[in-house]
Design an enzyme around this catalytic site. Structure first.
Site, PDB file in Angstrom:
ATOM      1  N   SER A   1       2.411  32.361  15.456  1.00 45.69           N
ATOM      2  CA  SER A   1       2.621  32.496  16.893  1.00 45.69           C
ATOM      3  C   SER A   1       1.400  33.115  17.557  1.00 45.69           C
ATOM      4  O   SER A   1       0.879  34.136  17.114  1.00 45.69           O
ATOM      5  CB  SER A   1       3.855  33.373  17.145  1.00 45.69           C
ATOM      6  OG  SER A   1       4.059  33.547  18.521  1.00 45.69           O
ATOM      7  N   GLY A   2       0.934  32.478  18.632  1.00 48.38           N
ATOM      8  CA  GLY A   2      -0.239  32.969  19.355  1.00 48.38           C
ATOM      9  C   GLY A   2      -1.535  32.355  18.907  1.00 48.38           C
ATOM     10  O   GLY A   2      -2.602  32.688  19.424  1.00 48.38           O
TER      11      GLY A   2
ATOM     12  N   THR B   1       0.574  25.189  20.866  1.00 48.99           N
ATOM     13  CA  THR B   1       1.040  24.447  22.036  1.00 48.99           C
ATOM     14  C   THR B   1      -0.131  23.903  22.837  1.00 48.99           C
ATOM     15  O   THR B   1      -0.122  22.751  23.284  1.00 48.99           O
ATOM     16  CB  THR B   1       1.905  25.369  22.919  1.00 48.99           C
ATOM     17  OG1 THR B   1       3.007  25.861  22.153  1.00 48.99           O
ATOM     18  CG2 THR B   1       2.435  24.606  24.122  1.00 48.99           C
TER      19      THR B   1
ATOM     20  N   ASN C   1       2.294  36.628  21.693  1.00 47.78           N
ATOM     21  CA  ASN C   1       1.907  35.482  22.518  1.00 47.78           C
ATOM     22  C   ASN C   1       2.714  35.511  23.806  1.00 47.78           C
ATOM     23  O   ASN C   1       3.933  35.689  23.773  1.00 47.78           O
ATOM     24  CB  ASN C   1       2.175  34.173  21.746  1.00 47.78           C
ATOM     25  CG  ASN C   1       1.655  32.955  22.470  1.00 47.78           C
ATOM     26  OD1 ASN C   1       1.033  33.075  23.524  1.00 47.78           O
ATOM     27  ND2 ASN C   1       1.910  31.793  21.921  1.00 47.78           N
TER      28      ASN C   1
ATOM     29  N   SER D   1       4.970  31.859  23.817  1.00 51.12           N
ATOM     30  CA  SER D   1       5.280  31.482  22.439  1.00 51.12           C
ATOM     31  C   SER D   1       6.409  30.449  22.418  1.00 51.12           C
ATOM     32  O   SER D   1       7.437  30.622  23.072  1.00 51.12           O
ATOM     33  CB  SER D   1       5.700  32.718  21.639  1.00 51.12           C
ATOM     34  OG  SER D   1       6.084  32.360  20.339  1.00 51.12           O
ATOM     35  N   SER D   2       6.212  29.355  21.671  1.00 51.00           N
ATOM     36  CA  SER D   2       7.257  28.338  21.506  1.00 51.00           C
ATOM     37  C   SER D   2       8.323  28.895  20.571  1.00 51.00           C
ATOM     38  O   SER D   2       8.033  29.206  19.418  1.00 51.00           O
ATOM     39  CB  SER D   2       6.665  27.049  20.928  1.00 51.00           C
ATOM     40  OG  SER D   2       5.712  26.502  21.793  1.00 51.00           O
TER      41      SER D   2
ATOM     42  N   GLY E   1       4.638  28.613  13.241  1.00 54.49           N
ATOM     43  CA  GLY E   1       3.839  28.908  12.058  1.00 54.49           C
ATOM     44  C   GLY E   1       4.567  29.867  11.147  1.00 54.49           C
ATOM     45  O   GLY E   1       5.673  30.343  11.429  1.00 54.49           O
TER      46      GLY E   1
ATOM     47  N   GLU F   1       5.783  33.136   9.624  1.00 54.46           N
ATOM     48  CA  GLU F   1       6.031  34.405  10.306  1.00 54.46           C
ATOM     49  C   GLU F   1       6.337  35.491   9.286  1.00 54.46           C
ATOM     50  O   GLU F   1       7.219  35.324   8.434  1.00 54.46           O
ATOM     51  CB  GLU F   1       7.191  34.278  11.311  1.00 54.46           C
ATOM     52  CG  GLU F   1       6.851  33.382  12.504  1.00 54.46           C
ATOM     53  CD  GLU F   1       7.915  33.426  13.583  1.00 54.46           C
ATOM     54  OE1 GLU F   1       8.994  33.991  13.334  1.00 54.46           O
ATOM     55  OE2 GLU F   1       7.669  32.894  14.683  1.00 54.46           O
TER      56      GLU F   1
END
Length: 1137
Positions: free
Chosen positions: A107-108, A112, A157, A160-161, A387, A389
């Site tokens: 994440s981050g 995206t 992020n 973040s998605s 991703g 985590e």
């Protein structure tokens, strides 16, 4: 000649990690750092792209860059995400191979944004056309919608998605997009009801409250204050650099472009509002007669508003929060819910409502963007998924996400090896098996149908009896204890370890990216994801069409007693489908890495990057690629790049490219074991060989550059010499011509001088002869003239003598006549004096006689006293009479008593003046400051409009009030009053004239010292605000109407929409106050007032003439305005009697 470029030209660090020498984790990180410091955020590992998040905008995504990478070989330019997108698109278009682009990273890391860049590049390079552009726009605009409902701010992020997205973009045989299909995976719906500290809920909640209009929020029964909603975290509600209001407008626009109808958009917003309302419902315990606790709703207001939004009966939903009905075959058992169970039911309903809404949005977008044609399509898939985590507290969501990444890593290694093997076979190179870590054992630990962790979790959830997270962990310790990648406090792998970092309620899995500690708390509940049947049935009873569609299991006629599949089972099935889909496509990989945890530019945290390099398996990817041949290139570009290293191939090779490469390699004496020849490519085993070729090429290029410079300088010097020689010939020819011309001019000048002297001598000789002849003629004339003069003077003397004799006679006669007249005059004067003396003596005598006769009756000064007494009595009578007949104290009263005596004329006039001044002073002393200002305004109105405007006389008796709406007191205008910072000098309702039809629209007119404000009369919303410096002039007619035009300065910001044509009953007061503000302001010019029956008004780009005419009274003697044509508005003013 076209300049050929390559990945190896002007390289910062190493552009392809396969060529890194020596290869180690430290050198890998150092190469990434060097390229990141020089803004090179992309690096290759063969055909894999590593993307570093720069956390700032870089000028490498422009339309020029798109054209630069369009239709270019993958290794032809420096590493870029556009190169991978172009390679995938051209393979799909030209070779008819379905493609997929897998974007992974934590994440981050920028996954995206990477997916957006890929889609925007494909949209830019594919075909054009109205229908194609519409499809491209819909595909691109689906991103903002899904980001609003599926993204959130996390500690890592700001965007973040929180869901996985896989989009299949479908193309026709020409490579033009036809549509697409989106699949979503595992929305993090637990975020709806609870967010970690420092994080936010999904974006749409904040965007709705910040960006929706007041009317929309009122319809949704919402308030802008975030603190009023329990589901919204307040510590991170506002994110710097994130404009929620603007993003809400973007989302609405995107939904309209994708194809959402207005009623669908309203239904979606109602469901979002219902989730917020649901979070505000709170429960309290209530003791029943049987001793059990029962939950009751504390405040039913939020429940009522939510039921009104969704069209649900309040009693039905209230009962669903208090009771639970369990059905088993033909039996129904109803039990009460305690407070904890009621809160669980509320949160479960909120999570299910939002997740089902999100799934419906994806389905609805798919309906709009799906391809219409039924023929076979070419497909490019773009996978943007979470991703790997590793948090301090990892739960069920992290377990599922990491399982998905394990599967992606597995397919990545398999497809990479398969692609490598297929290329070797295609080129005829011998394939040798490559040893690598196969993470299939980890995937089997998680997904095995018998002993896998997910299977055991499902078994626990379905097992009757007491099921807790602890019983699930006990089962794991029993079955997985011997597994080498599983650890817990009771397992074999940690039994004899002194690892106190492993708590009792946790287990640890050795993933390919490293060890991850999972806390079992919540695993069972999150996997069950149960929604009580009573709540489903309550939702199905709603009158809201979308709610009924989202909860089909609530239909009483279709009751299904079968337990719904668990979240883990659904996700495992989705991942299996995804893997099957990816196996059928040609893969392209983008590995995203974030350089730091601060979301800041120019910071490279080595430990963080090292961790990501490890769990992304990048080093292993490099080793797999380098296990055979590190570098491969087709023969044509290879020969084109290195042909200058051999005299036989330089400058042109006439034969086949492969033969030229063989000659080149033989001439360079490269060992045969360092390379192999394929069918279309040369394969180089060691990067040192490639760098050797590059170094020889660099030296050769320097030698060639020196040779070119030498030849160029020789050519330049020869050219310069030939130019000088040619110039010398031209200069000599011109000089000879100049010398001959100068010599000719001297001869010509000398000839001219001789000729001039000869002609001068001849002319002077002729002149002397002519002068002698002329002097002889003049002498004869002079003698004749003297004789004639003498004769004339003689005649003149005779005439003058005769005239003098006649004048003397006249003078003597005149003197005699004058003497006689003066004598007669003296005689007459003497006679008159005698007669006057006799009259005077007689008068004195008569007076003496009278005084002698009356002296005995009067004293000597009696006459003077009588005169003074008479005058005093007359003055007293005059002042007393003036007192009784004094006029009123009104300054406008012009009456004054008549003058009684003529000699008092001056006094009478002066007293009248003094009395008027005193009366005015007394009248002024009674004024307050406000009244004084009103009279000053009245005086200024008189100066402006008197004898110029027919409406002015009727306004004299009307006081100027200023605030006719009492805007500061009226609660209706409280909001409007708060928007105006300065004191309101005038507030009135005016009519704004519409140019199209001449009709008026009611507007609130506010005047302050700095601006003019027009607002809607009903809502109080500001429609226009014009600073007074932007008002250049005001135009009014000479008649009795209330129309006036505010003309704005050209070029000002307020003049974009044009001038304002308004109508008011208080025209005189409005114009006067505008004029006074302009006159008192030192920094502005005085406002110009134009009084005319015809003037021009600027409406946007057009000038319209406003013409006033007098007509017969219509509509109750009101003024009417009609549009005659596009350039004329005619105002008919009734004729006044």
């Amino acid at each position: 000649m076209e300049v050929k470029t390559s990945l190896l030209d002007n390289m910062i660090g190493v552009g392809d990690m396969v060529l890194l020498e020596p290869l180690s984790e430290d050198s890998f990180l150092e190469n990434l750092r060097k390229r990141f410091d020089h803004n090179e955020i992309y690096t290759y590992i063969g055909s894999v792209v590593i993307s570093m998040n720069p956390y700032r905008s870089l000028p490498i995504f422009t339309p020029d860059k798109v054209e630069e990478y369009r239709n270019r070989n993958f290794y032809e330019l420096s590493p870029h995400i556009y190169a991978l997108a172009d390679e995938a698109y051209r393979s799909l278009r030209d070779q008819d191979k379905d493609q997929c682009i897998l974007i992974t990273g934590e994440s981050g890391a920028g996954k995206t944004e990477a997916s957006k860049l890929v889609m925007s590049y494909v949209a830019a390079v594919c075909g054009k056309g109205q229908e194609v552009n519409k499809v491209k726009e819909q595909l691109l605009q689906s991103n903002p919608v899904l980001e609003a409902f599926g993204n959130a701010k996390t500690v890592r992020n700001d965007n973040s998605s929180r869901f996985g997205k896989y989009m299949d973009i479908e193309f026709d045989f020409k490579g033009d997009p036809l549509g697409g299909v989106i699949s979503n995976y595992l929305l993090e719906k637990s975020r709806v009801v609870k967010q970690p500290r420092g994080e936010r809920n999904f974006h749409i909640f904040y965007q709705l409250l910040s960006g929706a209009s007041d009317d929309t929020l009122e319809k949704l029964k919402l308030h802008r204050d975030f603190s009023k909603y329990n589901y919204l975290s307040l510590d991170s509600a506002v994110v710097s650099g994130l404009d929620d209001a603007a993003n809400f407008r973007t989302v609405r626009n995107a939904m309209e472009i994708v194809g959402f109808m207005e009623d669908e958009l309203q239904s979606v917003l109602e469901l979002v509002a219902a989730v917020l309302k649901l979070g505000n419902i709170e429960f309290k315990p209530e003791l029943r007669c049987n001793g059990t606790d029962e939950s009751r709703i504390k405040d039913k207001n939020d429940l009522k508003e939510m039921c009104e939004l969704l069209g649900i009966e309040q009693s039905v939903l209230e009962r669903a929060f208090s009771y639970r009905t369990v059905e088993a075959k033909m039996e129904k058992v109803s039990t009460t819910l305690n407070v904890a169970q009621a809160y669980y039911a509320r949160d479960a309903l909120a999570k299910n409502l939002y997740s089902r809404l999100f799934s419906w949005l994806v389905t609805r977008i798919n309906e709009s963007i799906k391809a219409q044609a039924k023929t076979r399509h070419k497909v490019m898939g773009v996978l943007d998924i979470y991703g790997f985590e590793i948090f301090e507290d990892n739960s069920f969501e992290q377990f599922i996400i990491n399982y998905c990444n394990e599967k992606l890593q597995q397919i990545f290694i398999e497809l990479t090896l398969r692609e490598e093997q297929e290329e070797y076979v295609r080129e005829g190179i011998e394939w040798t098996n490559i040893e690598y870590f196969n993470n299939a054992i980890i995937c089997d630990l998680i997904e095995n149908n018998q002993n896998g962790i997910l299977a055991m979790l499902d078994e626990e959830c379905l097992r009757p009896g007491t099921v807790t997270d602890e019983t699930f962990l006990d089962k794991l310790n029993t079955i997985c204890a011997e597994h080498q990648h599983f650890e817990s406090r009771l397992s074999k792998n940690s039994k004899f370890l002194t690892d106190h970092s492993l708590p009792h309620s946790c287990f640890r899995i050795q993933h390919y990216a490293g060890k991850v500690l999972y806390r079992v708390e919540g695993f069972v509940d999150k996997n069950n994801d149960l929604l009580y049947r009573d709540l489903s049935q309550a939702m199905y009873k709603a009158n809201h069409s979308l709610i009924k569609h989202l909860f089909p299991e609530g239909n009483p006629s279709k009751v299904n007693l079968k337990r719904p599949p668990t979240a883990g089972f659904q996700f495992r099935a989705s991942v299996a489908t995804l893997m099957k889909n990816l196996q059928t496509k040609n893969p392209n990989y983008i590995r995203c890495i974030k350089p730091n945890d601060k979301k800041a530019a120019h910071i490279f945290t080595e430990s963080l990057v090292r961790h990501q390099v490890r769990y992304l398996g990048l080093m292993e990817n490099v080793r797999v690629r380098r296990a055979g041949y590190a570098f491969r290139q087709t023969y044509e570009p290879c020969l084109e790049r290195y042909k200058m290293l051999c005299k036989r191939t330089w400058p042109h090779w006439r034969g086949p490219a492969r033969d030229g490469v063989e000659v080149l390699m033989a001439d360079l004496q490269v060992p045969a074991e360092e390379f192999s020849y394929g069918r279309s490519k040369i394969f180089i085993r060691n990067p040192r060989t490639l760098f050797f070729l590059e170094e020889r090429r660099r030296q050769c290029l320097q030698d060639l550059a020196t040779l070119i410079q030498k030849i160029y300088r020789g050519w330049k010097c020869r050219t310069h010499f030939l130019l000088l020689k040619k110039s010398q010939i031209v200069v000599a020819a011109w000089y000879r011509r100049y010398a001959q011309q100068k010599k000719y001019q001297k001869i010509k000048s000398a000839t001219t001088v001789v000729q001039s002297y000869t002609r001068g001598w001849q002319a002077r000789k002729l002149l002397r002869e002519l002068k002698h002849q002329k002097r002889c003629e003049e002498a004869v004339t002079t003698i004749a003239a003297y004789w004639h003069g003498t004769q004339a003077r003689r005649e003149l003397r005779l005439l003058k003598e005769e005239a003098r004799n006649k004048h003397a006679v006249s003078v003597i006669w005149a003197g005699w006549q004058g003497t006689k007249a003066r004598r007669e005059l003296r005689r007459l004067k003497e006679e008159a004096r005698r007669k006057h003396a006799v009259a005077v003596i007689w008068a004195y005598w008569q007076g003496l006689k009278v005084r002698r006769e009356y002296r005995k009756f009067f004293r000597a000064n009696a006459g003077r006293k009588i005169y003074e007494f008479t005058i005093q009595r007359i003055m007293q009578k005059y002042f007393l009479g003036l007192k009784n007949t004094m006029p009123s104290m009104s300054p406008i009263d012009k009456n004054w008593p008549a003058r009684p005596y003529l000699f008092l004329d001056g006094v009478h006039t002066e007293l009248r003046r003094i009395f008027h001044l005193w009366r005015c002073k007394k009248y002024r002393s009674q004024f307050t400051e406000e009244r004084k200002a009103v009279y000053e305004e009245k005086l200024e109105a008189s100066e402006i409009f008197k004898d110029k405007k027919a409406l002015y006389p009727s306004s004299v008796s009307q006081p100027f009030k200023g605030d006719y709406l009492e805007i500061s007191k009226n609660p209706k205008y409280q909001k409007l009053n708060s928007t105006v910072d300065e004191k309101v000098l005038l507030a009135d309702v005016v009519n704004k004239i519409n140019r199209a039809n001449g009709k008026g629209t009611a507007r609130i007119f506010l005047l302050t010292k700095k601006s003019v404000v027009l607002a809607d009369q009903k809502t109080g919303q500001v429609k226009a605000s014009v600073p007074l410096p932007d008002v250049s002039s005001v135009s009014v007619s000479t008649q009795s109407d209330g129309f006036f035009a505010l003309k704005l300065k050209e070029g000002s910001a307020s003049a974009v929409k044009g001038d304002f044509l308004l109508s008011s009953e208080h025209l005189i007061e409005i114009i006067t106050k505008l004029h006074r503000i302009g006159a008192t302001a030192a920094d502005r010019e005085q406002l110009n007032i134009d009084i005319s029956d015809e003037f021009l008004v600027q409406f946007k780009q057009d000038k319209v003439c406003v013409k006033f005419i007098q007509g017969a009274p219509k509509n109750g003697n009101s003024v009417s305005c009609k549009r005659k044509n596009n350039r004329l508005l005619e105002v008919s003013v009734p004729t006044t009697a």
